[in-house]
Design a protein around this motif. Structure first.
Motif, short mmCIF file in Angstrom:
data_model
loop_
_atom_site.label_atom_id
_atom_site.label_comp_id
_atom_site.label_asym_id
_atom_site.label_seq_id
_atom_site.Cartn_x
_atom_site.Cartn_y
_atom_site.Cartn_z
N VAL A 131 0.84 -1.20 0.00
CA VAL A 131 0.00 0.00 0.00
C VAL A 131 0.88 1.26 0.00
O VAL A 131 0.43 2.35 0.34
N ALA A 132 2.12 1.07 -0.39
CA ALA A 132 3.09 2.14 -0.60
C ALA A 132 4.20 1.55 -1.46
O ALA A 132 4.20 0.35 -1.74
N ASP A 133 5.13 2.38 -1.90
CA ASP A 133 6.30 1.88 -2.60
C ASP A 133 7.26 1.32 -1.56
O ASP A 133 7.84 2.07 -0.76
N ASN A 134 7.40 -0.01 -1.54
CA ASN A 134 8.22 -0.70 -0.54
C ASN A 134 9.41 -1.38 -1.20
O ASN A 134 9.62 -2.58 -1.06
N THR A 135 10.20 -0.59 -1.91
CA THR A 135 11.32 -1.17 -2.65
C THR A 135 12.36 -1.81 -1.74
O THR A 135 13.17 -2.61 -2.20
N LYS A 136 12.32 -1.50 -0.44
CA LYS A 136 13.24 -2.16 0.49
C LYS A 136 12.94 -3.66 0.61
O LYS A 136 13.77 -4.42 1.10
N LEU A 137 11.76 -4.09 0.13
CA LEU A 137 11.41 -5.51 0.12
C LEU A 137 11.95 -6.23 -1.13
O LEU A 137 11.86 -7.44 -1.24
N PRO A 139 14.86 -7.61 -3.81
CA PRO A 139 16.16 -8.24 -3.56
C PRO A 139 17.31 -7.27 -3.84
O PRO A 139 17.15 -6.29 -4.56
N SER A 140 18.44 -7.57 -3.25
CA SER A 140 19.66 -6.81 -3.53
C SER A 140 20.80 -7.81 -3.63
O SER A 140 20.59 -9.02 -3.49
N SER A 141 21.99 -7.32 -3.85
CA SER A 141 23.14 -8.23 -3.93
C SER A 141 23.47 -8.85 -2.58
O SER A 141 24.21 -9.82 -2.50
N LYS A 142 22.87 -8.31 -1.50
CA LYS A 142 23.17 -8.79 -0.16
C LYS A 142 22.06 -9.62 0.48
O LYS A 142 22.28 -10.28 1.49
N HIS A 143 20.84 -9.56 -0.07
CA HIS A 143 19.74 -10.31 0.56
C HIS A 143 18.65 -10.65 -0.44
O HIS A 143 18.48 -9.98 -1.46
N TRP A 144 17.91 -11.72 -0.11
CA TRP A 144 16.74 -12.10 -0.89
C TRP A 144 15.64 -11.08 -0.64
O TRP A 144 15.57 -10.47 0.42
N GLY A 145 14.76 -10.94 -1.60
CA GLY A 145 13.61 -10.06 -1.43
C GLY A 145 12.34 -10.87 -1.23
O GLY A 145 12.37 -12.07 -0.96
N TYR A 146 11.23 -10.17 -1.38
CA TYR A 146 9.90 -10.77 -1.30
C TYR A 146 9.32 -10.76 -2.70
O TYR A 146 9.30 -9.72 -3.36
N ALA A 147 8.86 -11.91 -3.15
CA ALA A 147 8.47 -12.10 -4.55
C ALA A 147 7.14 -11.43 -4.88
O ALA A 147 6.10 -11.78 -4.34
N VAL A 148 7.19 -10.47 -5.79
CA VAL A 148 6.00 -9.85 -6.36
C VAL A 148 5.55 -10.72 -7.52
O VAL A 148 6.38 -11.21 -8.30
N PHE A 149 4.22 -10.91 -7.66
CA PHE A 149 3.74 -11.76 -8.75
C PHE A 149 2.51 -11.20 -9.45
O PHE A 149 1.90 -11.86 -10.27
N GLY A 150 2.18 -9.94 -9.17
CA GLY A 150 1.04 -9.33 -9.86
C GLY A 150 0.77 -7.93 -9.36
O GLY A 150 1.51 -7.39 -8.52
N LYS A 151 -0.30 -7.34 -9.90
CA LYS A 151 -0.65 -5.96 -9.58
C LYS A 151 -2.17 -5.79 -9.59
O LYS A 151 -2.87 -6.40 -10.40
N VAL A 152 -2.66 -4.93 -8.72
CA VAL A 152 -4.09 -4.62 -8.67
C VAL A 152 -4.46 -3.85 -9.94
O VAL A 152 -3.83 -2.85 -10.27
N SER A 153 -5.48 -4.34 -10.64
CA SER A 153 -5.97 -3.64 -11.83
C SER A 153 -7.31 -2.96 -11.57
O SER A 153 -7.67 -2.02 -12.28
#
Length: 194
Positions: A131-137, A139-153
């Motif tokens: 419900v905001a831009d959460n780019t900290k979630l 991935p980076s070269s140092k950690h796994w991220g949280y998998a995005v798999f779609g978007k509200v249309s």
């Protein structure tokens, strides 16, 4: 006895057919979430997150998300659900899936991702909406991220209304941000392919 021999294979086949009817040939399936606060339609991206989309749709098609609650809401962060019934009892999970967070999709406003534990490959049935831009979630070269798999249309305003719901601590779940009035996912439906 003969009747059971005939009925049992039919029941097993119907369950297998139901579990497999997840539009495998559709790269961008759509799911409607009918909640007590309104409807949300999500466009999924199987081209970038095939394992995650198939996992999510399996729960959808089996009806496993029906009559569940959004149990964690953090204003300006996420709305999370899919894992508990209205009495806040944990629901059955399938095996964890491989983390697809490096797929190029970002945790931006209105996207849907898979919740997981600290281990990156522990996502099962719980999902969240950003419900905001959460780019900290991401991935980076140092950690796994949280998998995005779609978007509200459709229904972003419903999601934003959910994010404003009053919350408080819940000792049973050991979460600080549980809605004071339950928000129910009444039914999740895989929409017909276009």
């Amino acid at each position: 006895m003969t009747r059971w021999i005939i009925v049992l294979p039919l029941l097993l086949c119907s369950q297998l057919a139901l579990a497999l009817d997840i539009q495998k040939d559709n790269l961008f399936p759509r799911v409607e979430l009918d909640t007590t606060m309104g409807k949300i339609v999500v466009d999924l991206d199987r081209s970038r997150a095939p394992i995650t989309v198939d996992n999510f749709l399996t729960y959808v098609v089996r009806g496993d998300y029906n009559n569940t609650v959004f149990h964690r809401i953090i204003k300006d962060f996420v709305v999370q659900g899919g894992g508990y019934d209205p009495q806040l009892k944990t629901l059955r999970e399938d095996k964890p899936i491989v983390n697809e967070s490096g797929n190029g999709l970002s945790n931006t406003l209105g996207t849907i991702g898979m919740a997981r534990e600290k281990d990156p490959h522990t996502a099962t049935r719980q999902f969240y909406f950003n419900v905001a831009d959460n780019t900290k979630l991401d991935p980076s070269s140092k950690h796994w991220g949280y998998a995005v798999f779609g978007k509200v249309s459709e229904g972003l305003e419903v999601l934003q209304k959910m994010a404003q719901a009053p919350t408080g601590p819940n000792t049973a779940l050991q979460w600080e941000d549980v809605p004071l009035t339950p928000i129910i996912l009444k039914k999740a439906t895989l929409l017909p392919a276009n």
